[in-house]
Design a protein around this motif. Structure first.
Motif, PDB file in Angstrom:
ATOM      1  N   GLY A  63       0.801  -1.210   0.000  1.00  0.00           N
ATOM      2  CA  GLY A  63       0.000   0.000   0.000  1.00  0.00           C
ATOM      3  C   GLY A  63       0.837   1.264   0.000  1.00  0.00           C
ATOM      4  O   GLY A  63       0.330   2.341  -0.320  1.00  0.00           O
ATOM      5  N   GLY A  64       2.139   1.137   0.339  1.00  0.00           N
ATOM      6  CA  GLY A  64       2.999   2.314   0.381  1.00  0.00           C
ATOM      7  C   GLY A  64       3.214   2.947  -0.976  1.00  0.00           C
ATOM      8  O   GLY A  64       3.103   4.168  -1.126  1.00  0.00           O
ATOM      9  N   ASP A  65       3.519   2.130  -1.981  1.00  0.00           N
ATOM     10  CA  ASP A  65       3.670   2.671  -3.346  1.00  0.00           C
ATOM     11  C   ASP A  65       2.652   2.068  -4.312  1.00  0.00           C
ATOM     12  O   ASP A  65       2.817   2.123  -5.517  1.00  0.00           O
ATOM     13  N   ARG A  66       1.587   1.461  -3.749  1.00  0.00           N
ATOM     14  CA  ARG A  66       0.444   0.958  -4.528  1.00  0.00           C
ATOM     15  C   ARG A  66       0.902   0.000  -5.626  1.00  0.00           C
ATOM     16  O   ARG A  66       0.603   0.187  -6.805  1.00  0.00           O
ATOM     17  N   SER A  67       1.618  -1.019  -5.195  1.00  0.00           N
ATOM     18  CA  SER A  67       2.194  -1.964  -6.147  1.00  0.00           C
ATOM     19  C   SER A  67       1.957  -3.394  -5.698  1.00  0.00           C
ATOM     20  O   SER A  67       1.513  -3.658  -4.575  1.00  0.00           O
ATOM     21  N   VAL A  68       2.263  -4.318  -6.610  1.00  0.00           N
ATOM     22  CA  VAL A  68       2.289  -5.750  -6.306  1.00  0.00           C
ATOM     23  C   VAL A  68       3.711  -6.224  -6.573  1.00  0.00           C
ATOM     24  O   VAL A  68       4.258  -5.985  -7.659  1.00  0.00           O
ATOM     25  N   LYS A  69       4.313  -6.893  -5.584  1.00  0.00           N
ATOM     26  CA  LYS A  69       5.714  -7.283  -5.685  1.00  0.00           C
ATOM     27  C   LYS A  69       5.863  -8.775  -5.418  1.00  0.00           C
ATOM     28  O   LYS A  69       5.154  -9.332  -4.575  1.00  0.00           O
ATOM     29  N   PHE A  84       8.700 -12.069  -4.703  1.00  0.00           N
ATOM     30  CA  PHE A  84      10.024 -12.432  -4.206  1.00  0.00           C
ATOM     31  C   PHE A  84      10.148 -13.956  -4.231  1.00  0.00           C
ATOM     32  O   PHE A  84       9.141 -14.674  -4.160  1.00  0.00           O
ATOM     33  N   ASP A  85      11.385 -14.446  -4.296  1.00  0.00           N
ATOM     34  CA  ASP A  85      11.578 -15.865  -4.037  1.00  0.00           C
ATOM     35  C   ASP A  85      11.754 -16.034  -2.530  1.00  0.00           C
ATOM     36  O   ASP A  85      11.795 -15.060  -1.771  1.00  0.00           O
ATOM     37  N   PHE A  86      11.852 -17.294  -2.074  1.00  0.00           N
ATOM     38  CA  PHE A  86      11.913 -17.520  -0.636  1.00  0.00           C
ATOM     39  C   PHE A  86      13.262 -17.131  -0.031  1.00  0.00           C
ATOM     40  O   PHE A  86      13.435 -17.169   1.187  1.00  0.00           O
ATOM     41  N   GLU A  87      14.226 -16.773  -0.857  1.00  0.00           N
ATOM     42  CA  GLU A  87      15.481 -16.233  -0.354  1.00  0.00           C
ATOM     43  C   GLU A  87      15.380 -14.724  -0.129  1.00  0.00           C
ATOM     44  O   GLU A  87      16.306 -14.107   0.393  1.00  0.00           O
ATOM     45  N   GLY A  88      14.269 -14.137  -0.552  1.00  0.00           N
ATOM     46  CA  GLY A  88      14.064 -12.716  -0.354  1.00  0.00           C
ATOM     47  C   GLY A  88      14.480 -11.856  -1.520  1.00  0.00           C
ATOM     48  O   GLY A  88      14.475 -10.625  -1.432  1.00  0.00           O
ATOM     49  N   ARG A  89      14.842 -12.483  -2.635  1.00  0.00           N
ATOM     50  CA  ARG A  89      15.233 -11.710  -3.821  1.00  0.00           C
ATOM     51  C   ARG A  89      13.995 -11.262  -4.581  1.00  0.00           C
ATOM     52  O   ARG A  89      13.137 -12.076  -4.934  1.00  0.00           O
ATOM     53  N   GLY A  90      13.911  -9.966  -4.862  1.00  0.00           N
ATOM     54  CA  GLY A  90      12.788  -9.452  -5.632  1.00  0.00           C
ATOM     55  C   GLY A  90      12.857  -9.908  -7.077  1.00  0.00           C
ATOM     56  O   GLY A  90      13.913  -9.834  -7.708  1.00  0.00           O
ATOM     57  N   THR A  91      11.752 -10.423  -7.600  1.00  0.00           N
ATOM     58  CA  THR A  91      11.737 -10.902  -8.983  1.00  0.00           C
ATOM     59  C   THR A  91      10.816 -10.092  -9.884  1.00  0.00           C
ATOM     60  O   THR A  91      10.981 -10.109 -11.107  1.00  0.00           O
ATOM     61  N   LEU A  92       9.834  -9.391  -9.292  1.00  0.00           N
ATOM     62  CA  LEU A  92       8.873  -8.667 -10.113  1.00  0.00           C
ATOM     63  C   LEU A  92       8.230  -7.568  -9.273  1.00  0.00           C
ATOM     64  O   LEU A  92       7.912  -7.788  -8.098  1.00  0.00           O
ATOM     65  N   ALA A  93       8.045  -6.390  -9.852  1.00  0.00           N
ATOM     66  CA  ALA A  93       7.348  -5.293  -9.181  1.00  0.00           C
ATOM     67  C   ALA A  93       6.429  -4.614 -10.184  1.00  0.00           C
ATOM     68  O   ALA A  93       6.888  -4.122 -11.212  1.00  0.00           O
ATOM     69  N   LEU A  94       5.136  -4.611  -9.884  1.00  0.00           N
ATOM     70  CA  LEU A  94       4.137  -3.991 -10.760  1.00  0.00           C
ATOM     71  C   LEU A  94       3.629  -2.735 -10.079  1.00  0.00           C
ATOM     72  O   LEU A  94       2.915  -2.797  -9.075  1.00  0.00           O
ATOM     73  N   ARG A  95       4.009  -1.577 -10.619  1.00  0.00           N
ATOM     74  CA  ARG A  95       3.660  -0.300 -10.007  1.00  0.00           C
ATOM     75  C   ARG A  95       2.684   0.505 -10.856  1.00  0.00           C
ATOM     76  O   ARG A  95       2.328   1.612 -10.488  1.00  0.00           O
ATOM     77  N   GLU A  96       2.257  -0.034 -11.956  1.00  0.00           N
ATOM     78  CA  GLU A  96       1.341   0.686 -12.841  1.00  0.00           C
ATOM     79  C   GLU A  96      -0.021  -0.022 -12.878  1.00  0.00           C
ATOM     80  O   GLU A  96      -0.103  -1.242 -12.826  1.00  0.00           O
ATOM     81  N   LEU A 150      -5.001 -10.600  -1.990  1.00  0.00           N
ATOM     82  CA  LEU A 150      -4.607 -11.430  -3.123  1.00  0.00           C
ATOM     83  C   LEU A 150      -4.568 -12.903  -2.730  1.00  0.00           C
ATOM     84  O   LEU A 150      -4.434 -13.255  -1.564  1.00  0.00           O
ATOM     85  N   ASP A 151      -4.725 -13.761  -3.756  1.00  0.00           N
ATOM     86  CA  ASP A 151      -4.666 -15.204  -3.568  1.00  0.00           C
ATOM     87  C   ASP A 151      -4.247 -15.842  -4.887  1.00  0.00           C
ATOM     88  O   ASP A 151      -4.324 -15.214  -5.952  1.00  0.00           O
ATOM     89  N   THR A 152      -3.818 -17.099  -4.811  1.00  0.00           N
ATOM     90  CA  THR A 152      -3.308 -17.821  -5.978  1.00  0.00           C
ATOM     91  C   THR A 152      -4.349 -18.809  -6.483  1.00  0.00           C
ATOM     92  O   THR A 152      -4.987 -19.512  -5.697  1.00  0.00           O
ATOM     93  N   THR A 153      -4.509 -18.881  -7.789  1.00  0.00           N
ATOM     94  CA  THR A 153      -5.475 -19.801  -8.395  1.00  0.00           C
ATOM     95  C   THR A 153      -4.834 -21.172  -8.646  1.00  0.00           C
ATOM     96  O   THR A 153      -3.625 -21.357  -8.505  1.00  0.00           O
ATOM     97  N   ARG A 154      -5.660 -22.112  -9.079  1.00  0.00           N
ATOM     98  CA  ARG A 154      -5.179 -23.464  -9.416  1.00  0.00           C
ATOM     99  C   ARG A 154      -4.238 -23.436 -10.612  1.00  0.00           C
ATOM    100  O   ARG A 154      -3.425 -24.344 -10.785  1.00  0.00           O
ATOM    101  N   GLU A 155      -4.327 -22.399 -11.448  1.00  0.00           N
ATOM    102  CA  GLU A 155      -3.476 -22.265 -12.632  1.00  0.00           C
ATOM    103  C   GLU A 155      -2.231 -21.422 -12.352  1.00  0.00           C
ATOM    104  O   GLU A 155      -1.524 -21.026 -13.270  1.00  0.00           O
ATOM    105  N   ASN A 156      -1.967 -21.151 -11.079  1.00  0.00           N
ATOM    106  CA  ASN A 156      -0.812 -20.356 -10.649  1.00  0.00           C
ATOM    107  C   ASN A 156      -0.898 -18.903 -11.111  1.00  0.00           C
ATOM    108  O   ASN A 156       0.118 -18.233 -11.299  1.00  0.00           O
ATOM    109  N   CYS A 196      -6.655 -10.179 -12.459  1.00  0.00           N
ATOM    110  CA  CYS A 196      -5.984 -11.462 -12.576  1.00  0.00           C
ATOM    111  C   CYS A 196      -4.623 -11.230 -13.219  1.00  0.00           C
ATOM    112  O   CYS A 196      -4.533 -10.673 -14.325  1.00  0.00           O
ATOM    113  N   LEU A 197      -3.551 -11.629 -12.513  1.00  0.00           N
ATOM    114  CA  LEU A 197      -2.196 -11.461 -13.004  1.00  0.00           C
ATOM    115  C   LEU A 197      -1.640 -12.806 -13.461  1.00  0.00           C
ATOM    116  O   LEU A 197      -1.641 -13.778 -12.699  1.00  0.00           O
ATOM    117  N   THR A 198      -1.191 -12.852 -14.699  1.00  0.00           N
ATOM    118  CA  THR A 198      -0.500 -14.022 -15.232  1.00  0.00           C
ATOM    119  C   THR A 198       0.959 -13.646 -15.431  1.00  0.00           C
ATOM    120  O   THR A 198       1.257 -12.677 -16.133  1.00  0.00           O
TER     121      THR A 198
END
Length: 372
Positions: free
Chosen positions: A172-178, A180-192, A200-206, A220-222
């Motif tokens: 909610g700070g920068d209104r984004s979806v981010k 990470f992998d379980f090591e804490g490395r950021g892999t994706l940031a959606l700010r637009e 949020l939740d995950t579907t059966r189709e990932n 829905c984010l693919t």
């Protein structure tokens, strides 16, 4: 038994006029007034009085021309469940493990379970925003420290874990979806494209379903979270009212959304739960007023999940309980699951072994209950 204990804890099994316990028959049988409030048959008859053609509700003072009442089926079902066969009843979920506490977790807002490893990801307001607990309950990783370039999480609102083991957070700070992998490395940031992404939740189709509270929409984010590649962001539902919590059934693909409704005056806000089919057709909804017709206490839903059979489970922060509202095709029924030991239940998820996980914002903890 969970249902009986919850009913006794909330005072559901006694008439609020004479304070005598309800019974399955006679003058103690629970009856609905035309306005939806409940009292025993004896009190209903007394309110009608000899020769009177109407009645007045003792709770809301609404006058009715007809003295007709009807059986309160949910309370009769609770009475039947409390008695059980030969007086016995199946046990409810028992608290197996409690994690966190003040200092270890600070004002937690979301919890999710990894379907493969059993690890739990918790979003909170500590220095490192995401805390990961192993299957044994030990903290195995923390990340998302504010100001950490590339891994920054400013104000986490909710969290989910994808089927391929990535932690996805609404910020909610920068209104984004981010992501990470379980090591804490950021892999994706959606700010637009988001006004205020929340639940949020995950579907059966990932795929990841996201509520946008300010836009009143469901997305829905693919994406290939490992490669950090967004393939598609699609609005799949609009004209919702302040949607926050969301859950996807792994059994049927149904989607449950909690809307937060604003009302004039203090303490008049309420919630509404909408149920959509896998193809996003509205198949049911119920607000706090409607739930009040089958459950004589105010309900404010904060989190929602589906169990492995596809039943809708919600947390109720007003009554400090966890409730089952049944499957989408029977929604809503009413069955208390947990009614003791919760302060302010704000998060909910199921682990792969069917253990129920409740995030308690009141005492800053994660509580894991054994499967029933």
């Amino acid at each position: 038994m969970a249902a009986a204990a919850a009913a006794e804890e909330l005072g559901l099994l006694e008439c609020k006029v004479c304070f005598e316990p309800y019974g399955p028959g006679g003058r103690r049988r629970p009856r609905n007034l035309p306005c939806g409030h409940v009292l025993c048959w004896g009190c209903a008859e007394a309110l009608c009085g000899a020769g009177r053609r109407g009645l007045e509700c003792p709770f809301c003072r609404r006058a009715w021309g007809s003295p007709e009442t009807s059986d309160c089926l949910p309370l009769l079902q609770l009475l039947e469940a409390a008695a059980g066969p030969a007086g016995a009843a199946p046990p409810g979920p028992a608290l197996r493990l409690a994690l966190g506490g003040w200092g270890a977790l600070v004002n937690p807002t979301g919890v999710a379970a990894c379907p493969r490893s059993g690890r739990l990801a918790v979003a909170h307001d500590g220095e490192k925003r995401i805390k990961v607990f192993g299957a044994s309950g030990a903290c195995v990783r923390q990340f998302g420290e504010r100001g950490d370039a590339g891994n920054d999480v400013k104000y986490p609102l909710d969290v989910t874990v994808t089927l391929d083991g990535h932690v996805v957070v609404t910020d909610g700070g920068d209104r984004s979806v981010k992501a990470f992998d379980f090591e804490g490395r950021g892999t994706l940031a959606l700010r637009e494209g988001f006004s205020l992404p929340w639940g949020l939740d995950t579907t059966r189709e990932n795929k990841v379903i996201v509520t946008d509270s300010e836009a009143g929409a469901l997305y829905c984010l693919t994406a290939d979270f490992g490669k950090g590649k967004l393939e598609k962001s699609q609005m799949i539902q609009s004209k919702l009212t302040n949607p926050r919590g969301v859950a996807v059934s792994q059994a049927s693909g149904a989607v449950a959304v909690i809307e937060h409704l604003k009302a004039k005056g203090p303490n008049n806000s309420s919630t509404r739960i909408k149920i959509f089919s896998a193809d996003l057709k509205l198949i049911g909804q119920m607000d706090s007023f409607g739930l009040n017709l089958i459950f004589p206490s105010k309900i404010y839903a904060a989190a929602v999940a589906f169990d492995k059979e596809g039943r809708i489970i919600v947390t109720d922060v007003y009554n400090q309980t966890v409730l089952c509202l049944g499957k989408p095709e029977e929604f809503p029924v009413f069955k208390p699951i947990i009614s003791h030991g919760l302060s302010y239940p704000v998060g909910l998820t199921y682990m792969a072994n069917n253990s129920l996980v409740v995030l308690d914002g009141g005492d800053h903890s994660v509580k894991i209950y054994s499967s029933t």
